[in-house]
Motif scaffolding. Structure first.
Motif, short mmCIF file in Angstrom:
data_model
loop_
_atom_site.label_atom_id
_atom_site.label_comp_id
_atom_site.label_asym_id
_atom_site.label_seq_id
_atom_site.Cartn_x
_atom_site.Cartn_y
_atom_site.Cartn_z
N TYR A 131 -1.96 -0.75 1.51
CA TYR A 131 -2.83 -1.93 1.41
C TYR A 131 -2.49 -2.98 2.47
O TYR A 131 -3.37 -3.47 3.18
CB TYR A 131 -2.71 -2.52 0.01
CG TYR A 131 -3.69 -3.62 -0.29
CD1 TYR A 131 -5.04 -3.34 -0.49
CD2 TYR A 131 -3.27 -4.94 -0.41
CE1 TYR A 131 -5.94 -4.35 -0.80
CE2 TYR A 131 -4.17 -5.95 -0.71
CZ TYR A 131 -5.50 -5.65 -0.90
OH TYR A 131 -6.39 -6.65 -1.20
N PHE A 132 -1.22 -3.32 2.59
CA PHE A 132 -0.84 -4.42 3.47
C PHE A 132 -0.52 -3.99 4.89
O PHE A 132 -0.80 -4.71 5.84
CB PHE A 132 0.34 -5.20 2.88
CG PHE A 132 -0.04 -6.01 1.68
CD1 PHE A 132 -0.77 -7.18 1.81
CD2 PHE A 132 0.31 -5.60 0.42
CE1 PHE A 132 -1.13 -7.93 0.71
CE2 PHE A 132 -0.04 -6.33 -0.71
CZ PHE A 132 -0.77 -7.50 -0.55
N PHE A 133 0.10 -2.83 5.07
CA PHE A 133 0.54 -2.43 6.40
C PHE A 133 -0.42 -1.49 7.11
O PHE A 133 -0.51 -1.50 8.33
CB PHE A 133 1.94 -1.82 6.34
CG PHE A 133 2.97 -2.79 5.82
CD1 PHE A 133 3.32 -3.91 6.55
CD2 PHE A 133 3.57 -2.59 4.59
CE1 PHE A 133 4.26 -4.82 6.07
CE2 PHE A 133 4.51 -3.50 4.09
CZ PHE A 133 4.84 -4.61 4.84
N GLN A 151 -8.52 -1.01 -1.54
CA GLN A 151 -8.10 -0.45 -2.82
C GLN A 151 -8.86 0.84 -3.12
O GLN A 151 -8.28 1.80 -3.62
CB GLN A 151 -8.30 -1.47 -3.94
CG GLN A 151 -7.35 -2.64 -3.84
CD GLN A 151 -7.54 -3.63 -4.98
OE1 GLN A 151 -7.99 -3.28 -6.05
NE2 GLN A 151 -7.17 -4.87 -4.73
N GLY A 152 -10.13 0.87 -2.79
CA GLY A 152 -10.94 2.07 -3.00
C GLY A 152 -10.47 3.25 -2.17
O GLY A 152 -10.41 4.38 -2.65
N LEU A 159 -5.24 8.93 -3.19
CA LEU A 159 -4.20 9.28 -4.16
C LEU A 159 -4.74 9.97 -5.40
O LEU A 159 -3.98 10.44 -6.24
CB LEU A 159 -3.42 8.02 -4.57
CG LEU A 159 -2.66 7.31 -3.46
CD1 LEU A 159 -1.97 6.06 -4.01
CD2 LEU A 159 -1.64 8.24 -2.81
N GLY A 160 -6.06 10.00 -5.54
CA GLY A 160 -6.66 10.63 -6.71
C GLY A 160 -6.48 9.83 -7.99
O GLY A 160 -6.33 10.39 -9.08
N ILE A 161 -6.51 8.50 -7.85
CA ILE A 161 -6.40 7.60 -8.99
C ILE A 161 -7.57 6.63 -8.95
O ILE A 161 -8.32 6.61 -7.97
CB ILE A 161 -5.05 6.83 -8.99
CG1 ILE A 161 -4.89 6.02 -7.69
CG2 ILE A 161 -3.88 7.79 -9.19
CD1 ILE A 161 -3.61 5.19 -7.62
N VAL A 169 -4.80 1.18 -8.78
CA VAL A 169 -4.30 0.59 -7.53
C VAL A 169 -4.11 -0.91 -7.71
O VAL A 169 -3.07 -1.47 -7.36
CB VAL A 169 -5.25 0.88 -6.35
CG1 VAL A 169 -4.81 0.12 -5.10
CG2 VAL A 169 -5.33 2.37 -6.08
N GLN A 170 -5.11 -1.57 -8.28
CA GLN A 170 -5.04 -3.01 -8.49
C GLN A 170 -3.87 -3.37 -9.40
O GLN A 170 -3.14 -4.32 -9.14
CB GLN A 170 -6.34 -3.53 -9.09
CG GLN A 170 -6.37 -5.02 -9.23
CD GLN A 170 -7.73 -5.53 -9.63
OE1 GLN A 170 -8.71 -4.81 -9.64
NE2 GLN A 170 -7.80 -6.81 -9.95
N LYS A 171 -3.65 -2.61 -10.47
CA LYS A 171 -2.54 -2.88 -11.38
C LYS A 171 -1.20 -2.68 -10.69
O LYS A 171 -0.25 -3.43 -10.92
CB LYS A 171 -2.63 -2.00 -12.62
CG LYS A 171 -3.73 -2.44 -13.55
CD LYS A 171 -3.83 -1.53 -14.76
CE LYS A 171 -5.01 -1.92 -15.64
NZ LYS A 171 -5.15 -1.03 -16.79
#
Length: 64
Positions: free
Chosen positions: A13-15, A20-21, A27-29, A34-36
């Motif tokens: 996300y940051f690097f 998030q999508g 990752l298959g989640i 991801v948000q949590k």
């Protein structure tokens, strides 16, 4: 300080600049997971989990 799963999401996300999508699909989640992992989830009156909160706490403790 972070779990392997939290670290993976933070790095993406940051690097790597992934959304998030995008992370969720790779990752298959779900995007909610991801948000949590990034920001935590409210449980009662507390915020549980969340890499950002853990990093903030570590930086506050480590600061002189």
């Amino acid at each position: 300080m972070l779990t392997d799963k939290q670290r993976e999401v933070v790095e993406a996300y940051f690097f790597q600049g992934e959304s998030q999508g995008e992370i969720a699909r790779r990752l298959g989640i779900t995007q909610q997971v991801v948000q949590k992992r990034l920001f935590g989830a409210p449980r009662g009156e507390k915020l549980v989990g969340g890499a950002i909160a853990r990093l903030r706490q570590a930086l506050t403790v480590a600061a002189p």
